[in-house]
Design a protein around this motif. Structure first.
Motif, short mmCIF file in Angstrom:
data_model
loop_
_atom_site.label_atom_id
_atom_site.label_comp_id
_atom_site.label_asym_id
_atom_site.label_seq_id
_atom_site.Cartn_x
_atom_site.Cartn_y
_atom_site.Cartn_z
N PRO A 1 0.81 -1.23 0.00
CA PRO A 1 0.00 0.00 0.00
C PRO A 1 0.84 1.27 0.00
CG PRO A 1 -0.08 -1.08 2.14
CD PRO A 1 0.60 -2.03 1.22
N ALA A 2 2.05 1.22 0.58
CA ALA A 2 2.92 2.40 0.60
C ALA A 2 3.33 2.80 -0.80
CB ALA A 2 4.15 2.13 1.46
N PHE A 3 3.74 1.83 -1.60
CA PHE A 3 4.15 2.12 -2.97
C PHE A 3 2.94 2.52 -3.83
CE2 PHE A 3 8.12 -0.34 -2.11
CZ PHE A 3 9.00 0.68 -2.44
N PHE A 4 1.80 1.92 -3.57
CA PHE A 4 0.60 2.31 -4.30
C PHE A 4 0.28 3.78 -4.04
CE2 PHE A 4 -3.94 3.15 -4.49
CZ PHE A 4 -4.28 2.64 -5.73
N SER A 5 0.33 4.18 -2.76
CA SER A 5 0.04 5.56 -2.40
C SER A 5 1.06 6.51 -3.02
CB SER A 5 0.03 5.71 -0.87
OG SER A 5 -0.28 7.03 -0.50
N PHE A 6 2.32 6.12 -3.00
CA PHE A 6 3.39 6.97 -3.56
C PHE A 6 3.17 7.17 -5.06
CE2 PHE A 6 7.48 7.20 -5.81
CZ PHE A 6 8.03 8.32 -5.22
N ILE A 7 2.83 6.11 -5.77
CA ILE A 7 2.61 6.19 -7.22
C ILE A 7 1.34 6.98 -7.52
CG2 ILE A 7 2.12 4.84 -9.30
CD1 ILE A 7 3.88 2.61 -8.07
N ALA A 8 0.30 6.75 -6.73
CA ALA A 8 -0.98 7.42 -6.98
C ALA A 8 -0.87 8.93 -6.87
CB ALA A 8 -2.04 6.91 -6.00
N HIS A 9 0.02 9.41 -6.01
CA HIS A 9 0.20 10.86 -5.85
C HIS A 9 0.96 11.48 -7.03
CE1 HIS A 9 -1.50 12.26 -2.14
NE2 HIS A 9 -0.99 11.26 -1.46
N ARG A 10 1.55 10.64 -7.87
CA ARG A 10 2.41 11.17 -8.93
C ARG A 10 1.91 10.84 -10.33
NH1 ARG A 10 4.68 10.70 -4.30
NH2 ARG A 10 6.37 12.09 -3.67
N ILE A 11 0.66 10.41 -10.44
CA ILE A 11 0.05 10.18 -11.74
C ILE A 11 -1.20 11.03 -11.82
CG2 ILE A 11 0.96 7.84 -11.91
CD1 ILE A 11 -1.75 6.77 -11.12
N PRO A 12 -1.72 11.30 -13.02
CA PRO A 12 -2.92 12.12 -13.15
C PRO A 12 -4.07 11.63 -12.28
CG PRO A 12 -1.96 11.71 -15.30
CD PRO A 12 -1.18 10.87 -14.33
#
Length: 337
Positions: free
Chosen positions: A275-286
């Motif tokens: 979930p940490a990596f998902f959250s990190f990626i989600a903040h950096r995509i449209p």
């Protein structure tokens, strides 16, 4: 004369009444932020509150029990259990930093959080996550020594070594987090104070600024590399050696018994990092790529599910903890009656 910053309507007020200035003439910081909860699931907030309350209470109870059992019984005063206590303390702080405010939003519609409280929340969330990442790396090293060099276990994992691990882990997290807070503090927030989340998060707060946040984005990526990526890489190296050592064992029974000691650790790693990596990626995509409620739900699960499941995972799979816990509770029950 210096122009006054714009005023903002409370977005959660049905009357649209103007409640407060975004900031005064001497500050670029708002007096408070407004946490919306989970956008798109407002009608389900009370149902989510029941679920989150149950998970939070279970997490607090199970982690407190784990700490008590290990602290009371001297036979459990070993490196592996020491790391479990550190993990349990971190889980208690992580969930207690975020979940109570989330429940206040769900139950009572209490959306306001002061600017300083928001920064404090961000500090502790990321501080605990980075410290727990270091603890998981230390636990991987513990399993590596126990399986690959069992005769050296006692001499390598000494009390002084454990103290060093704690000091290095905490120091690393503090040193990395101080610039995050300073970078957020330097930004002017005059465009809005609405955070679409249940708790304050670094990039969610930074996006409200009316100045460039490029350095915040870059430093956020640097943090990931300096902590999670490096820790995961070293954990991976440890498990390559562990797998090689397990495969050299003579019988399948011995291989199963030895490898089973790592299963709990691997489950906890998955619960922390996925979930940490998902959250990190989600903040950096449209933002239109992922529905906001999905991102925020995962972010909430990140701070409530691991603290709930970690002690259960280790309690179920570690016979020593099971036996000591049953003995302690049965003893207290008999003494009470």
């Amino acid at each position: 004369m210096k122009a006054q910053p714009p005023r903002i309507d409370h977005p959660l007020s049905s009357s649209g009444e103007v409640l407060q200035d975004m900031s005064n003439s001497t500050s670029f910081h708002p007096d408070f932020f407004l946490l919306t909860g989970i956008p798109g699931l407002e009608n389900s907030h009370h149902l989510l509150a029941i679920v989150f309350s149950f998970m939070y209470i279970l997490g607090v109870a199970s982690n407190s029990t784990l700490i008590a059992v290990i602290s009371v019984h001297e036979s459990l005063h070993q490196p592996m259990y020491f790391f479990l206590v550190m993990l349990a303390v971190g889980d208690l702080v992580l969930s207690s930093t975020t979940v109570p405010k989330t429940l206040c939003i769900f139950w009572f519609g209490s959306h306001e959080i002061s600017f300083d409280s928001c920064l404090v929340q961000i500090f502790f969330i990321h501080f605990i996550c980075m410290t727990e990442s270091a603890i998981l790396l230390a636990m991987a090293y513990d399993r590596y020594i126990a399986i690959c060099f069992p005769l050296s276990y006692v001499t390598k994992l000494t009390l002084s070594f454990l103290r060093t691990i704690v000091s290095v882990s905490v120091t690393r997290s503090v040193v990395i987090m101080i610039p995050v807070i300073l970078l957020l503090w330097r930004l002017p927030y005059q465009g809005g104070n609405i955070i679409e989340h249940t708790y304050c998060e670094h990039m969610a707060m930074a996006r409200l600024a009316t100045a460039s946040i490029l350095i915040n984005v870059i430093y956020g990526m640097v943090i990931i590399i300096l902590t999670s990526v490096i820790d995961l890489f070293l954990i991976g190296l440890s498990y390559v050696s562990i797998i090689q050592a397990v495969m050299r064992l003579s019988t399948s029974k011995a291989r199963r018994k030895t490898s089973s000691t790592c299963v709990s650790h691997l489950c906890v790693i998955t619960l922390l990092y996925v979930p940490a990596f998902f959250s990190f990626i989600a903040h950096r995509i449209p933002h239109n790529s992922i529905p906001p409620y999905v991102h925020i739900l995962v972010a909430n699960l990140y701070v409530i599910v691991p603290p709930m499941l970690n002690p259960i995972i280790y309690g179920v799979r570690t016979k020593e903890i099971q036996q000591k816990a049953i003995k302690m509770f049965m003893g207290n029950f008999i003494e009470y009656h």
